[in-house]
Design an enzyme around this catalytic site. Structure first.
Site, PDB file in Angstrom:
ATOM      1  N   GLY A   1       0.824  -1.209   0.000  1.00 23.36           N
ATOM      2  CA  GLY A   1       0.000   0.000   0.000  1.00 23.36           C
ATOM      3  C   GLY A   1       0.858   1.259   0.000  1.00 23.36           C
ATOM      4  O   GLY A   1       0.563   2.237  -0.684  1.00 23.36           O
TER       5      GLY A   1
ATOM      6  N   ARG B   1       2.392  11.587  -8.567  1.00 26.13           N
ATOM      7  CA  ARG B   1       1.644  11.779  -7.308  1.00 26.13           C
ATOM      8  C   ARG B   1       2.335  11.145  -6.106  1.00 26.13           C
ATOM      9  O   ARG B   1       1.677  10.771  -5.128  1.00 26.13           O
ATOM     10  CB  ARG B   1       0.223  11.196  -7.399  1.00 26.13           C
TER      11      ARG B   1
ATOM     12  N   SER C   1      -0.642  -5.119   5.388  1.00 24.73           N
ATOM     13  CA  SER C   1      -0.949  -5.465   6.774  1.00 24.73           C
ATOM     14  C   SER C   1      -2.453  -5.670   6.915  1.00 24.73           C
ATOM     15  O   SER C   1      -3.247  -5.275   6.060  1.00 24.73           O
ATOM     16  CB  SER C   1      -0.471  -4.353   7.715  1.00 24.73           C
TER      17      SER C   1
HETATM   18  N1  HPA Z   1      -8.724  -2.369   9.512  1.00 21.39           N
HETATM   19  C1  HPA Z   1      -8.588  -2.155   8.195  1.00 21.39           C
HETATM   20  N2  HPA Z   1      -7.434  -2.262   7.574  1.00 21.39           N
HETATM   21  C2  HPA Z   1      -6.353  -2.607   8.302  1.00 21.39           C
HETATM   22  C3  HPA Z   1      -6.441  -2.842   9.664  1.00 21.39           C
HETATM   23  C4  HPA Z   1      -7.689  -2.725  10.302  1.00 21.39           C
HETATM   24  O1  HPA Z   1      -7.831  -2.921  11.508  1.00 21.39           O
HETATM   25  N3  HPA Z   1      -5.191  -3.140  10.110  1.00 21.39           N
HETATM   26  C5  HPA Z   1      -4.383  -3.094   9.049  1.00 21.39           C
HETATM   27  N4  HPA Z   1      -5.073  -2.781   7.948  1.00 21.39           N
END
Ligand code: HPA
Length: 234
Positions: free
Chosen positions: A20, A43, A90
């Site tokens: 991301g 960007r 993540s």
């Molecule tokens: N919510 C949404 N996206 C995420 C989260 C979460 O708790 N943790 C890491 N990405």
């Protein structure tokens, strides 16, 4: 060049890893790729192409959330010919037996809505991972003795969630974790006949409230990059 990617057509590899965060793309390229060169900075969304064990790889930021990922993945597939796309990111854990630092391989991704909703309308399409990538990632994670969980995840549209009841239903139905991008990545890969997978590190826990410290995030992120690369070229 496309609207959002300044690279020449030959600058993007067929295999693309998608964190991301654009700075994570730079860190992963500098850490794992040979001869990495920056191929996009439109960007501030950085992309790098280099080689891993002789294989060409692009590591390109996707931004946060499905609308952002959809822009980059559409252009990477349609204009640059990307064939294998692996999200590395993540997620928040939604089960007691999934711990912070564990890795989740998203076999499916549920959602309330995605940018593809306009196509599917009343259909509840089931976005799923590419089997060959999933199998390769399981083998790579097991070889590293990484604790890995394989199953369904939830791609949410919001980080600051106002629907605890919905999270409870996700937990009740065995969903392993929540993030914000995988469902649309899988939709786009299905639409264009490409391979996709999401490899996710658990950075926080929705049930216990635990969260990874930033130095731990780097190590976990590195494990994910290696799992993704090994899966891509298994
Ligand atoms: N919510 C949404 N996206 C995420 C989260 C979460 O708790 N943790 C890491 N990405």
């Amino acid at each position: 060049m496309t609207i959002h990617i300044g690279a020449s057509p030959e600058d993007i590899a067929e295999t693309v890893l998608l964190p991301g965060d654009p700075y994570r793309a730079r860190w992963a390229a500098e850490t794992f790729l040979a001869d990495a060169k920056c191929v996009n900075e439109v960007r501030g969304m950085l992309g790098f192409t280099g080689t891993w064990k002789g294989n060409r790889v692009t590591i390109h930021g996707s931004g946060m959330g499905m609308p952002s990922l959809s822009i980059y993945v559409n252009e990477l597939i349609r204009d640059y010919g990307a064939r294998t796309l692996i999200r590395i990111g993540s997620c928040g854990a939604m089960q007691d037996d999934v711990k912070v630092r564990d890795v989740i391989l998203a076999m499916t991704a549920s959602s309330l809505s995605t940018p593809s909703r306009g196509i599917f309308r009343e259909l509840n399409f089931a976005p799923c991972a590419d089997w060959s990538l999933l199998r390769g990632a399981v083998a790579a994670a097991e070889a590293k003795s990484t604790v890995v969980h394989v199953g369904g995840i939830y791609s949410s549209d919001v980080f600051y969630d106002e629907r605890p009841d919905l999270n409870e239903q996700m937990t009740r139905h065995g969903i392993l974790g929540v993030e914000m991008e995988a469902a649309e990545l899988y939709n786009l890969a299905a639409r264009h006949g490409r391979r996709a997978l999401a490899v996710l590190t658990v950075s926080d826990h929705l049930i216990t409230g635990e969260a990874l410290a930033s130095e731990d995030r780097e190590k976990s992120f590195g494990d994910m990059v290696e799992i993704a690369l090994q899966a891509a070229f298994a």
